[in-house]
Design a protein around this motif. Structure first.
Motif, PDB file in Angstrom:
ATOM      1  N   UNK A 125       0.831  -1.202   0.000  1.00  0.00           N
ATOM      2  CA  UNK A 125       0.000   0.000   0.000  1.00  0.00           C
ATOM      3  C   UNK A 125       0.867   1.255   0.000  1.00  0.00           C
ATOM      4  N   UNK A 126       1.929   1.254   0.812  1.00  0.00           N
ATOM      5  CA  UNK A 126       2.828   2.407   0.853  1.00  0.00           C
ATOM      6  C   UNK A 126       3.471   2.656  -0.509  1.00  0.00           C
ATOM      7  N   UNK A 127       3.835   1.602  -1.198  1.00  0.00           N
ATOM      8  CA  UNK A 127       4.436   1.752  -2.523  1.00  0.00           C
ATOM      9  C   UNK A 127       3.449   2.381  -3.496  1.00  0.00           C
ATOM     10  N   UNK A 128       2.193   1.971  -3.412  1.00  0.00           N
ATOM     11  CA  UNK A 128       1.148   2.562  -4.267  1.00  0.00           C
ATOM     12  C   UNK A 128       0.987   4.048  -3.948  1.00  0.00           C
ATOM     13  N   UNK A 129       0.959   4.376  -2.672  1.00  0.00           N
ATOM     14  CA  UNK A 129       0.766   5.768  -2.249  1.00  0.00           C
ATOM     15  C   UNK A 129       1.954   6.645  -2.627  1.00  0.00           C
ATOM     16  N   UNK A 130       3.151   6.078  -2.590  1.00  0.00           N
ATOM     17  CA  UNK A 130       4.349   6.836  -2.986  1.00  0.00           C
ATOM     18  C   UNK A 130       4.300   7.217  -4.457  1.00  0.00           C
TER      19      UNK A 130
END
Length: 220
Positions: A125-130
């Motif tokens: 999820x963090x990778x998507x948000x980044x």
């Protein structure tokens, strides 16, 4: 929670604290214990300050003692991080815009916060948000109360440690920072919060720091 959506002092020092490295996309804000150190206020003020320059997302990852929903008067029961990691909510339904900052609340209190934060789903999820945001600020749980902060710190590019002035002993601060560093956390600096500048001036404490930045002439 004390929020200054202009946060000029934070703007002035953000680059010095965290973003010296332009690749520092994700910053986690942690404190020592469950007692309020102003951690969530620092997280929010930092997000609003950075929001003047970048596209910013603020995430409430303190799943045991969440603050964003109440502080920003989001609808009770608002889906948030817990729902996203659990796969039972859409990202679009969990992002809320407040001024120049997007936010993701914690969501319902889970029975397994550490398991959720250490899951591959959260890292993904963090990778998507980044890919969507230039800066992501994570309001992390206290570092000495639970292991959640250590887990989050491994996913952050920078960690800020918040200390409450006149109520935190130096050995406790050293222990808290050491615990994060032992987890290979990229500790970028410490924020001394709730400073009584007038008292500090009288005692000769922090004089050089405040005079250098012109704070000794300001009312706080």
């Amino acid at each position: 929670m004390d929020i200054d959506r202009n946060a000029p002092a934070v703007v002035a020092h953000t680059d010095r604290l965290i973003y010296v490295d332009s690749d520092a996309d994700v910053a986690a804000v942690a404190s020592q214990r469950l007692v309020d150190r102003g951690k969530s206020s620092v997280s929010a003020n930092l997000a609003f300050a950075m929001g003047q320059l970048h596209r910013v997302l603020l995430i409430d990852a303190d799943l045991r003692r969440a603050t964003l929903e109440k502080a920003f008067e989001l609808k009770p029961g608002t889906p948030g991080l817990v729902n996203l990691i659990g796969g039972n909510a859409r990202l679009e339904d969990c992002i809320h815009s407040v001024g120049n900052v997007d936010m993701i609340a914690a969501g319902p209190v889970p029975s397994n916060p550490l398991e959720l934060l250490s899951s591959p789903r959260f890292a993904k999820l963090l990778e998507v948000l980044k890919g969507r945001y230039e800066r992501i600020i994570i309001d992390s749980p206290p570092s000495q109360a639970v292991s959640d902060a250590a887990v989050l710190s491994t996913l952050a590019d920078a960690v800020i440690y918040v200390v409450k002035s006149d109520s935190t002993l130096i050995p406790h601060v050293q222990k808290g920072v050491s615990q994060l560093q032992n987890s290979s956390a990229p500790v970028a600096g410490v924020v001394l919060n709730h400073v009584d500048i007038e008292k500090a001036k009288k005692n000769g404490q922090f004089r050089g720091y405040y005079d250098y930045y012109g704070y000794s002439e300001q009312t706080v």
